[in-house]
Design a protein around this motif. Sequence first.
Motif, PDB file in Angstrom:
ATOM      1  N   UNK A  55      10.966  12.330   7.882  1.00  9.13           N
ATOM      2  CA  UNK A  55      10.788  12.250   6.437  1.00  9.13           C
ATOM      3  C   UNK A  55       9.429  11.662   6.049  1.00  9.13           C
ATOM      4  N   UNK A  56       8.629  11.288   7.044  1.00 13.05           N
ATOM      5  CA  UNK A  56       7.300  10.720   6.793  1.00 13.05           C
ATOM      6  C   UNK A  56       6.218  11.775   7.033  1.00 13.05           C
ATOM      7  N   UNK A  57       5.028  11.500   6.512  1.00 10.85           N
ATOM      8  CA  UNK A  57       3.854  12.336   6.772  1.00 10.85           C
ATOM      9  C   UNK A  57       2.875  11.523   7.607  1.00 10.85           C
ATOM     10  N   UNK A  58       2.331  12.151   8.652  1.00 10.21           N
ATOM     11  CA  UNK A  58       1.420  11.468   9.561  1.00 10.21           C
ATOM     12  C   UNK A  58       0.088  12.215   9.624  1.00 10.21           C
ATOM     13  N   UNK A  59      -1.000  11.482   9.411  1.00 11.70           N
ATOM     14  CA  UNK A  59      -2.343  12.026   9.626  1.00 11.70           C
ATOM     15  C   UNK A  59      -2.841  11.423  10.932  1.00 11.70           C
ATOM     16  N   UNK A  60      -3.127  12.278  11.907  1.00 12.00           N
ATOM     17  CA  UNK A  60      -3.428  11.829  13.263  1.00 12.00           C
ATOM     18  C   UNK A  60      -4.915  12.006  13.541  1.00 12.00           C
ATOM     19  N   UNK A 101       5.688   5.930   3.121  1.00 16.76           N
ATOM     20  CA  UNK A 101       6.129   7.123   3.848  1.00 16.76           C
ATOM     21  C   UNK A 101       4.965   7.952   4.398  1.00 16.76           C
ATOM     22  N   UNK A 102       3.753   7.424   4.297  1.00 20.61           N
ATOM     23  CA  UNK A 102       2.623   8.152   4.863  1.00 20.61           C
ATOM     24  C   UNK A 102       1.790   7.189   5.705  1.00 20.61           C
ATOM     25  N   UNK A 103       1.404   7.672   6.901  1.00 21.38           N
ATOM     26  CA  UNK A 103       0.737   6.823   7.882  1.00 21.38           C
ATOM     27  C   UNK A 103      -0.455   7.561   8.482  1.00 21.38           C
ATOM     28  N   UNK A 104      -1.569   6.855   8.594  1.00 18.36           N
ATOM     29  CA  UNK A 104      -2.760   7.381   9.272  1.00 18.36           C
ATOM     30  C   UNK A 104      -2.883   6.650  10.603  1.00 18.36           C
ATOM     31  N   UNK A 105      -2.764   7.394  11.701  1.00 21.51           N
ATOM     32  CA  UNK A 105      -2.805   6.810  13.046  1.00 21.51           C
ATOM     33  C   UNK A 105      -4.108   7.197  13.736  1.00 21.51           C
ATOM     34  N   UNK A 106      -4.743   6.221  14.378  1.00 19.04           N
ATOM     35  CA  UNK A 106      -6.002   6.438  15.074  1.00 19.04           C
ATOM     36  C   UNK A 106      -5.830   6.122  16.553  1.00 19.04           C
ATOM     37  N   UNK A 107      -6.382   6.972  17.432  1.00 23.69           N
ATOM     38  CA  UNK A 107      -6.334   6.681  18.858  1.00 23.69           C
ATOM     39  C   UNK A 107      -6.319   7.924  19.703  1.00 23.69           C
ATOM     40  N   UNK A 108      -6.591   7.749  20.992  1.00 24.85           N
ATOM     41  CA  UNK A 108      -6.660   8.914  21.871  1.00 24.85           C
ATOM     42  C   UNK A 108      -5.281   9.483  22.192  1.00 24.85           C
ATOM     43  N   UNK A 109      -4.221   8.687  22.009  1.00 24.77           N
ATOM     44  CA  UNK A 109      -2.891   9.175  22.387  1.00 24.77           C
ATOM     45  C   UNK A 109      -2.015   9.533  21.195  1.00 24.77           C
ATOM     46  N   UNK A 118       0.816  -1.223   0.000  1.00 27.80           N
ATOM     47  CA  UNK A 118       0.000   0.000   0.000  1.00 27.80           C
ATOM     48  C   UNK A 118       0.843   1.265   0.000  1.00 27.80           C
ATOM     49  N   UNK A 119       0.242   2.337  -0.467  1.00 29.91           N
ATOM     50  CA  UNK A 119       0.880   3.656  -0.457  1.00 29.91           C
ATOM     51  C   UNK A 119       0.780   4.302   0.922  1.00 29.91           C
ATOM     52  N   UNK A 120      -0.292   4.000   1.646  1.00 27.77           N
ATOM     53  CA  UNK A 120      -0.516   4.548   2.978  1.00 27.77           C
ATOM     54  C   UNK A 120      -0.864   3.391   3.910  1.00 27.77           C
ATOM     55  N   UNK A 121      -0.424   3.482   5.159  1.00 33.86           N
ATOM     56  CA  UNK A 121      -0.710   2.431   6.129  1.00 33.86           C
ATOM     57  C   UNK A 121      -1.569   3.004   7.254  1.00 33.86           C
ATOM     58  N   UNK A 122      -2.665   2.323   7.573  1.00 29.79           N
ATOM     59  CA  UNK A 122      -3.579   2.732   8.635  1.00 29.79           C
ATOM     60  C   UNK A 122      -3.261   1.939   9.899  1.00 29.79           C
ATOM     61  N   UNK A 123      -3.022   2.638  11.002  1.00 28.58           N
ATOM     62  CA  UNK A 123      -2.651   1.983  12.255  1.00 28.58           C
ATOM     63  C   UNK A 123      -3.542   2.489  13.384  1.00 28.58           C
ATOM     64  N   UNK A 124      -4.252   1.581  14.046  1.00 29.72           N
ATOM     65  CA  UNK A 124      -5.023   1.915  15.242  1.00 29.72           C
ATOM     66  C   UNK A 124      -4.149   1.634  16.460  1.00 29.72           C
TER      67      UNK A 124
END
Length: 332
Positions: free
Chosen positions: A159-164, A136-144, A106-112
């Motif tokens: 060097x990565x992009x993070x969507x929180x 190099x792009x990650x979507x992170x889900x969670x309260x912390x 995948x181009x983006x990885x989703x992590x809970x």
Amino acid sequence: MARAMIEPLVNKTMSDIQKDPERTLRNIIDLLLSFPNGRFSNDLFQIAQKMLTYEQSAYYVLMKKVVDFVNLENLKIFSLNVGYNACTFGAKKIRENIKNFNCRIPWILFIHTDDTEQSADHVLRIISEAKQLGIYIFALFGKNVVSDLMRKVYEDHSDCAFILFTDAQYIQDDTISKYENIYNILISVNNDNRTSLTDAVKILNKYKKFYAAHVHYNDENASEVLSETRLKDLEKFSSSFLFLVPSLKCSVKTFEYFKNATRKIRDCQKFAYVVMDVFDDTVKIDQMISGNTSEIVILKDGTIAVSNSVIKKTEYNINTMGFTDIVKNFII
């Protein structure tokens, strides 16, 4: 070297945005249309040609909001990490590894995240492996995900992009103040509690963070989520995107409804944000980059799920297998 050549152009664009947001946005579109034919060209042309076709486009209002409320260094670094590190340098690595391993990457990885003290170390391990594959792009889900605990993740992988993705109640002044110089993140807040959301946006504006809003959808709330009143109200709570996040139990019918509705809303340019369906739109980008037709989601307990027309759990778990070994099982 390539990024070093691009960065001066981006710096000039950021300077121009401050002086004349509307003209700069038109210039960005003209620049996209001047690119030679390539892997992304047809899709970019279609998007660009639909944008800003009339002077009353709400995207002009969006650009003014960016200038007023966002630290442009945050916008620049995040955009470069997505545009170059993920979509150019990373995409090349992904395509090479797809050939090497004959699997989907995948181009983006989703992590809970699991909201424990071990969460940061857990995420760091996953990111280190994922980068070797070209992600190099990650979507992170969670309260912390916006916390003292996780700050090291974003600093170590600058060097990565993070969507929180987090709830508005977890956006606190004493935490965001420590994120003032972290520029590779986009913070998205949930709007279930209007009071908490209003307070969160005040804090994010105070520190000029690049932020968005997101809503969760499912089979029961479809009409409510996309009501024009609610979509208009959400303009107050985003300086960039409105992300639509599907429930793990969404039906194919609901998934398809939101996919089509998202495109129509985006094309009408009526609201001062860019609306995106978190899974469908990322799949479209993945198809441009690598031909993938599904995304990988790491759930709280480590279970691997894949999303396409629906989200399905698999037999794999990140706690018992390395990420690269898991990916190799998704054979083309």
